[in-house]
Design a protein around this motif. Structure first.
Motif, mmCIF file in Angstrom:
data_model
loop_
_atom_site.group_PDB
_atom_site.id
_atom_site.type_symbol
_atom_site.label_atom_id
_atom_site.label_comp_id
_atom_site.label_asym_id
_atom_site.label_seq_id
_atom_site.Cartn_x
_atom_site.Cartn_y
_atom_site.Cartn_z
ATOM 1 N N ALA A 121 0.746 -1.274 0.039
ATOM 2 C CA ALA A 121 -0.065 -0.050 0.033
ATOM 3 C C ALA A 121 0.633 1.345 0.020
ATOM 4 C CB ALA A 121 -0.796 0.111 1.246
ATOM 5 N N LEU A 122 1.922 1.160 0.693
ATOM 6 C CA LEU A 122 2.853 2.189 0.641
ATOM 7 C C LEU A 122 3.564 2.535 -0.578
ATOM 8 C CD1 LEU A 122 4.248 4.266 2.822
ATOM 9 C CD2 LEU A 122 6.041 2.769 2.916
ATOM 10 N N LEU A 123 3.735 1.525 -1.250
ATOM 11 C CA LEU A 123 4.388 1.554 -2.873
ATOM 12 C C LEU A 123 3.405 2.266 -3.619
ATOM 13 C CD1 LEU A 123 6.491 -1.777 -3.188
ATOM 14 C CD2 LEU A 123 7.155 0.565 -2.717
ATOM 15 N N LYS A 124 2.124 2.046 -3.663
ATOM 16 C CA LYS A 124 0.964 2.220 -4.415
ATOM 17 C C LYS A 124 0.885 3.793 -4.019
ATOM 18 C CE LYS A 124 -1.692 -1.927 -5.178
ATOM 19 N NZ LYS A 124 -2.952 -2.378 -4.795
ATOM 20 N N ALA A 125 0.939 4.441 -2.798
ATOM 21 C CA ALA A 125 0.922 5.729 -2.536
ATOM 22 C C ALA A 125 2.051 6.492 -3.018
ATOM 23 C CB ALA A 125 0.644 5.702 -0.742
#
Length: 542
Positions: A121-125
């Motif tokens: 999720a952090l990578l997507k953000a």
């Protein structure tokens, strides 16, 4: 990914799959997310100043975190994630302090962003906020925003070193936070961004002055010093990077332990500092510039300490012997907390070291501005008598891209009645050349690390004052090689000082749009290098 912050960016445009430096897509977007988190911290820090809050830990963290995103510094995703969450933690703490003082803390955009904890999720953000040219409304403003980000990284690296040694100026931190906060703005026009970029040059001049003062106050004024390129039989530790404090602490801890300490890359000028020279086991210099470490490090018979940027992804042949410090990190490589070098020392003592002496050539370093200006009367007389016809500053960053032999050839071609000033790791293209002397003054003067561009600037300004001319009227040509973001900050400092007629190479920065490049060429007469013979002839004619 989209990364075009260094000179070796893919195809001269941008790295979009994997960085030429070895950085992968995930690390790249996490570094972009860290910049975004720092923008929010910058906004809140500016609001804090409005109510009298100026936190030292926030200021230093901003420098360290920005430094971690500079080319060839930090490849460790977990380390970058820790910086992101620390930026958010400091931001929220500042908000509470602002509210306690009756102030109002911003919550918009990056100031209110809360990153997810889960990795995917952090990578997507991170991917959603990554700066990309196709999403930019104005390519010239986008270019100047990138210039601002990259220059801030260079300034942060220098201020990080200066702060560690006790030299800082609130103006620097205020500007850094203001610039970070402004990156989200869509209200500034092209002229506003041009002014922001030129102000970066002014701030970097102050930071280089602070670092110059810090190094000289703590380690003495560098003196001309011969440095062996060979080695001594015995145990050995190699230190690379720029951080003189790290080297000093290592020298103290290895004293009397039968270990010789060698420098690599930009650490070469450390041999000129009196407080470092006093250690008898501080012996010589091993290897050349940063980009050759994957060939040179496997042959070094001891541990290797990386203090700052210029870390290449370590090969398995020596990866277990590499130690990192401060903002430098690589997955699977040991990281030293503080200045505890006990594990490094133990490894050196358990390794064989060099089996025999090697008496190689020697090179000269240590020509800081104080040293050069102490013989200014001889220099001035040399110019007046015609013994010195021209000065060349040939320096900056080295790199692996073909075409950098230009700088070797240029220096070799310089006439015997000219002086070559050099600094940075670009000098490793010619640092061991014997150019002879003019009187008792060596023709090749090594002024130090890349940050010691301050020394070269001081010499140029002093000569201009002595001859009562503008610095651009001096018989001085600047032949600059660049690679990473500190060089960008130095270039902006030269422009801020109004210095013109700079030859820049081996290629021009990919992040400068055609219009921005044209503006710089028209106003400051920045030229791309061509071939050594042609450029040298033009310099001497001018």
């Amino acid at each position: 990914m989209f990364c075009n912050q260094c000179e070796q960016t893919a195809k001269g445009v941008a790295c979009t799959k994997i960085g030429v430096c070895g950085k992968d897509h995930e690390t790249d977007v996490l570094q972009d997310l860290l910049i975004y988190a720092l923008q929010g911290l910058g906004k809140v820090a500016q609001a804090g100043r409005q109510v009298g809050i100026d936190e030292k830990n926030v200021n230093f963290f901003t420098c360290e975190a920005l430094f971690a995103t500079l080319t060839n510094v930090n490849f460790d995703q977990e380390a970058i994630k820790n910086y992101i969450f620390k930026a958010i933690e400091l931001r929220e703490q500042l908000k509470e302090k602002i509210k306690a003082k009756g102030g109002e803390a911003p919550e918009d955009g990056s100031a209110g962003f809360n990153p997810p904890k889960e990795h995917e999720a952090l990578l997507k953000a991170a991917e959603q906020i990554e700066p990309r040219p196709e999403t930019a409304k104005d390519p010239d403003i986008f270019s100047l925003k990138l210039t601002t980000i990259y220059s801030l990284k260079g300034i942060a690296a220098y201020q990080y070193h200066a702060t560690k040694l006790g030299e800082e100026d609130p103006m620097v931190y205020e500007y850094m936070h203001r610039a970070l906060a402004t990156l989200e703005s869509n209200e500034l026009g092209l002229e506003d961004w041009v002014n922001m970029v030129l102000e970066l040059g002014k701030v970097n001049l102050k930071v280089m002055e602070l670092l110059d003062r810090a190094n000289h106050k703590n380690f003495g004024v560098p003196k001309p010093t011969e440095v062996p390129l060979g080695h001594k039989a015995g145990k050995a530790i190699l230190v690379s990077g720029h951080d003189l404090e790290d080297l000093y602490e290592l020298l103290k801890q290895t004293e009397g332990k039968g270990i010789y300490v060698y420098t690599h890359g930009e650490m070469l000028p450390a041999h000129g500092y009196p407080e470092l020279k006093k250690f008898e086991h501080f012996y010589g210099h091993y290897g050349t510039a940063w980009q050759n470490q994957q060939k040179e490090f496997p042959e070094f018979p001891g541990p290797i300490v990386m203090t700052t940027n210029c870390l290449m992804p370590p090969k398995e042949a020596y990866k277990d012997r590499v130690f990192t410090l401060g903002p430098v990190a690589f997955p699977g490589v040991k990281h030293i907390s503080g200045h505890d070098f006990s594990e490094v020392i133990e490894m050196a003592q358990n390794m064989e070291g060099f089996k025999e002496d090697s008496n190689g050539r020697k090179v000269l370093t240590g020509f800081a501005h104080e040293t050069v200006l102490s013989v200014a009367d001889k220099v001035i007389e040399g110019v007046k008598s015609g013994a010195i016809k021209h000065f060349f500053l040939v320096g900056g960053c080295d790199g692996a891209k073909p075409g950098r032999n230009y700088y070797t050839r240029f220096v070799e071609l310089t006439p015997k009645d000219t002086i070559v000033l050099t600094l940075g790791c670009g000098k490793f293209r010619f640092f061991d050349k014997d150019l002879g002397t003019i009187g008792d003054l060596p023709r090749l003067l090594d002024m130090g690390q890349c940050n010691d561009a301050y020394s070269a600037i001081q010499v140029a300004l002093a000569l201009a004052k002595a001859f009562n001319v503008d610095v651009n009227e001096l018989p001085l040509s600047l032949i600059v090689s660049w690679y990473e973001q500190k060089a960008v900050a130095i270039l902006l400092t030269l422009l801020y000082l109004g210095i013109k007629n700079i030859y820049l190479g081996p290629t021009l920065p990919a992040f400068l749009s055609p219009n921005v490049l044209k503006f710089l060429a028209d106003k400051y007469d920045i030229k791309p290098i061509s071939d050594p013979e042609t450029d040298l002839k033009a310099c001497l004619k001018g």
